[in-house]
Design an enzyme around this catalytic site. Structure first.
Site, PDB file in Angstrom:
ATOM      1  N   ASP A   6       0.865  -1.097  -0.109  1.00 32.30           N
ATOM      2  CA  ASP A   6       0.116  -0.106  -0.066  1.00 32.30           C
ATOM      3  C   ASP A   6       0.827   1.135   0.039  1.00 32.30           C
ATOM      4  O   ASP A   6       0.716   2.183  -0.959  1.00 32.30           O
ATOM      5  CB  ASP A   6      -0.816   0.156   1.368  1.00 32.30           C
ATOM      6  CG  ASP A   6      -1.936  -1.062   1.297  1.00 32.30           C
ATOM      7  OD1 ASP A   6      -2.475  -1.468   0.287  1.00 32.30           O
ATOM      8  OD2 ASP A   6      -2.414  -1.424   2.328  1.00 32.30           O
TER       9      ASP A   6
ATOM     10  N   ASP B 198      -8.306   3.229  10.556  1.00 30.91           N
ATOM     11  CA  ASP B 198      -6.818   3.933  10.797  1.00 30.91           C
ATOM     12  C   ASP B 198      -6.976   5.153  10.177  1.00 30.91           C
ATOM     13  O   ASP B 198      -6.354   6.319  10.369  1.00 30.91           O
ATOM     14  CB  ASP B 198      -5.882   3.044  10.176  1.00 30.91           C
ATOM     15  CG  ASP B 198      -5.720   1.945  11.301  1.00 30.91           C
ATOM     16  OD1 ASP B 198      -6.018   2.159  12.240  1.00 30.91           O
ATOM     17  OD2 ASP B 198      -4.987   0.933  10.751  1.00 30.91           O
TER      18      ASP B 198
ATOM     19  N   SER C 149      -3.267  -9.919   6.664  1.00 31.90           N
ATOM     20  CA  SER C 149      -2.956  -8.580   6.941  1.00 31.90           C
ATOM     21  C   SER C 149      -2.600  -8.162   8.402  1.00 31.90           C
ATOM     22  O   SER C 149      -3.412  -8.607   9.276  1.00 31.90           O
ATOM     23  CB  SER C 149      -4.083  -7.681   6.611  1.00 31.90           C
ATOM     24  OG  SER C 149      -3.707  -6.604   7.134  1.00 31.90           O
TER      25      SER C 149
ATOM     26  N   ARG D 273      -2.245   4.419  16.805  1.00 29.97           N
ATOM     27  CA  ARG D 273      -2.202   5.307  15.637  1.00 29.97           C
ATOM     28  C   ARG D 273      -1.912   6.800  15.886  1.00 29.97           C
ATOM     29  O   ARG D 273      -1.399   7.475  15.199  1.00 29.97           O
ATOM     30  CB  ARG D 273      -3.765   4.795  14.978  1.00 29.97           C
ATOM     31  CG  ARG D 273      -3.997   3.662  14.407  1.00 29.97           C
ATOM     32  CD  ARG D 273      -2.743   3.397  13.498  1.00 29.97           C
ATOM     33  NE  ARG D 273      -2.825   2.119  12.816  1.00 29.97           N
ATOM     34  CZ  ARG D 273      -2.016   1.382  12.193  1.00 29.97           C
ATOM     35  NH1 ARG D 273      -0.495   1.256  12.553  1.00 29.97           N
ATOM     36  NH2 ARG D 273      -2.168   0.199  11.607  1.00 29.97           N
TER      37      ARG D 273
HETATM   38  N1  ARG Z   1      -9.305  -4.054  13.570  1.00 26.19           N
HETATM   39  C1  ARG Z   1      -8.337  -3.345  14.438  1.00 26.19           C
HETATM   40  C2  ARG Z   1      -8.527  -2.019  14.824  1.00 26.19           C
HETATM   41  O1  ARG Z   1      -9.274  -1.207  13.951  1.00 26.19           O
HETATM   42  C3  ARG Z   1      -7.096  -3.859  14.001  1.00 26.19           C
HETATM   43  C4  ARG Z   1      -6.716  -3.758  12.561  1.00 26.19           C
HETATM   44  C5  ARG Z   1      -5.255  -4.073  12.351  1.00 26.19           C
HETATM   45  N2  ARG Z   1      -4.814  -4.120  11.111  1.00 26.19           N
HETATM   46  C6  ARG Z   1      -4.576  -5.132  10.305  1.00 26.19           C
HETATM   47  N3  ARG Z   1      -4.048  -4.962   9.225  1.00 26.19           N
HETATM   48  N4  ARG Z   1      -4.393  -6.126  10.927  1.00 26.19           N
HETATM   49  O2  ARG Z   1      -8.000  -1.377  15.699  1.00 26.19           O
END
Ligand code: ARG
Length: 394
Positions: A13, A122, A170, A93
């Site tokens: 990405d 995110d 991921s 984040r």
């Molecule tokens: N769903 C979780 C959150 O929004 C974690 C996302 C993590 N990303 C990943 N690529 N696994 O905090």
């Protein structure tokens, strides 16, 4: 040419973003990676990829200690858990965004870019921080161009970006946990295969004998393991190892994303499970009943704010103040027994303990039992009146 600082992981990405920012947005790209406890190769890779893709100026910012002290510790004090998820990605984040803003200001950039898609959480978390701390533009190339994974791959191929090997899931990893999603996990009926996990042992591979670990807390935050005082980053790392070894910390949930979409999420958060359990054990000893009830309300609101990217909402600071005031007395030691995927608090002590062995004892006379009669007699007054009214009706 205007400069843009891109939050860069070296993955598909964000590599695609570099080229898009040059070609479609006509900008000079500077890359930055913030270390919040990812595996070491994930910290080294972005620097290498930035070099290979065109000698881009690259920053690596070590924010591990800040992450532990200013993000994880407040979350422990508030017992922040969202739908069973201890918020590892969500907590990191805002800090990543903060550090990227610092780089952008240092570089005199006019914009900040991120590789988030338009489907996840995110984008909210990054942009909420960026927009509440600067006036810089925000660019999200993947979202702007509505790119699918396949389109990204095609574009990557066309501009010589190395394609990822057959990586299945991921994954997002930091000091507070590991999130695994995608591929076959997208079917909520499919059990996560063993290869999805790295930090936690399956039960049949955990030690036969139980292990007792003693966690020392000061003001609501963990400061020592088995009597040894440790730095926050080290302490959390060790807690991950110990609890993971005993198969603790696996989460498999249907999660409600900010935009309302449900997603199937797998997490490994051994340290979070262990430290939060111990923390709650100590709170039970040191906080009053009304404080405990109110702390529960704070927890869910706190977790909601963190999850939804509202770290900078003043309510979070308001809650932190209340929490910090209460947590002053959450000091002491908790003993937790770990065995075969289970975990139990088996001992707790504190100079601020509200427990009185003397009063609770059957041999005690400091509490005169006779004095209770009046309190008990009228205790269920409303229920008694209610029954009387109902009897009259019939
Ligand atoms: N769903 C979780 C959150 O929004 C974690 C996302 C993590 N990303 C990943 N690529 N696994 O905090």
């Amino acid at each position: 040419m205007d400069k843009v600082v891109l939050a860069f992981s070296g993955g598909l990405d964000t590599s695609v973003c570099i080229k898009l920012l040059e070609e479609k947005y006509n900008m000079e790209v500077i890359t930055a990676c913030v270390d919040v406890g990812q595996p070491r190769d994930e910290i080294e890779r972005p620097a290498m990829v930035a070099k290979e893709l065109g000698n881009y100026r690259h920053y690596t910012v070590d924010a591990r200690r800040e992450f532990a002290e200013d993000y994880i510790f407040p979350a422990i004090k508030a017992n922040a858990v969202y739908e069973g998820y201890p918020l590892s990605t969500a907590l990191a984040r805002p800090l990543i965004a903060k550090k990227i803003v610092e780089v952008a200001e240092k570089e005199g950039a006019s914009a900040i870019a991120h590789g988030c898609t338009g489907k996840g959480n995110d984008q909210f978390r990054f942009e909420a921080v960026i927009r509440s701390t600067t006036d810089l533009d925000v660019i999200a190339p993947i979202r702007d161009l509505n790119l699918t994974r396949t389109e990204e791959m095609e574009y990557a191929r066309s501009c010589g970006i190395p394609l990822p090997s057959d990586k299945l899931y991921s994954i997002d990893e930091n000091l507070w946990g590991r999130a695994i999603e995608g591929d076959i996990l997208e079917d909520p009926m499919v059990e996560p295969p063993e290869d999805a996990f790295e930090w936690t042992k399956p039960i049949h591979e955990t030690p036969e004998d139980p292990e007792v670990i003693e966690i020392g807390f000061h003001g609501g935050v963990p400061v020592a393991l088995n009597g040894e005082e440790l730095e926050p980053v080290e302490l959390i790392g060790l807690a991950n190892e110990v609890a993971g070894k005993h198969g603790i910390g696996r989460v498999d949930i249907m999660e409600d994303r900010i935009i309302g979409m449900k997603s199937r999420e797998i997490y490994e958060t051994p340290a979070a499970f262990l430290l939060l359990e111990a923390h709650r054990g100590l709170e039970q000893l040191t906080l009053t009943r009304s404080e405990l009830r109110f702390a529960d309300i704070i927890s869910s609101t706190y977790a909601e704010l963190v999850y939804s990217g509202l770290w900078h909402d003043p309510l979070r600071e308001d809650l932190d103040m209340a929490v910090n005031h209460m947590q002053r007395r959450v000091t002491g030691t908790v003993r937790v027994k770990l065995h075969r995927g289970s975990m139990r608090v088996i001992g707790r002590e504190s100079p601020y303990s509200l427990y009185s062995e003397e009063i609770v004892s059957f041999e005690d006379k400091t509490l005169d039992q006779r004095e209770m009669a009046g309190m008990v007699k009228n205790y269920a007054l409303q229920a008694a009146i209610y029954s009387r009214v109902c009897r009259k009706e019939n």
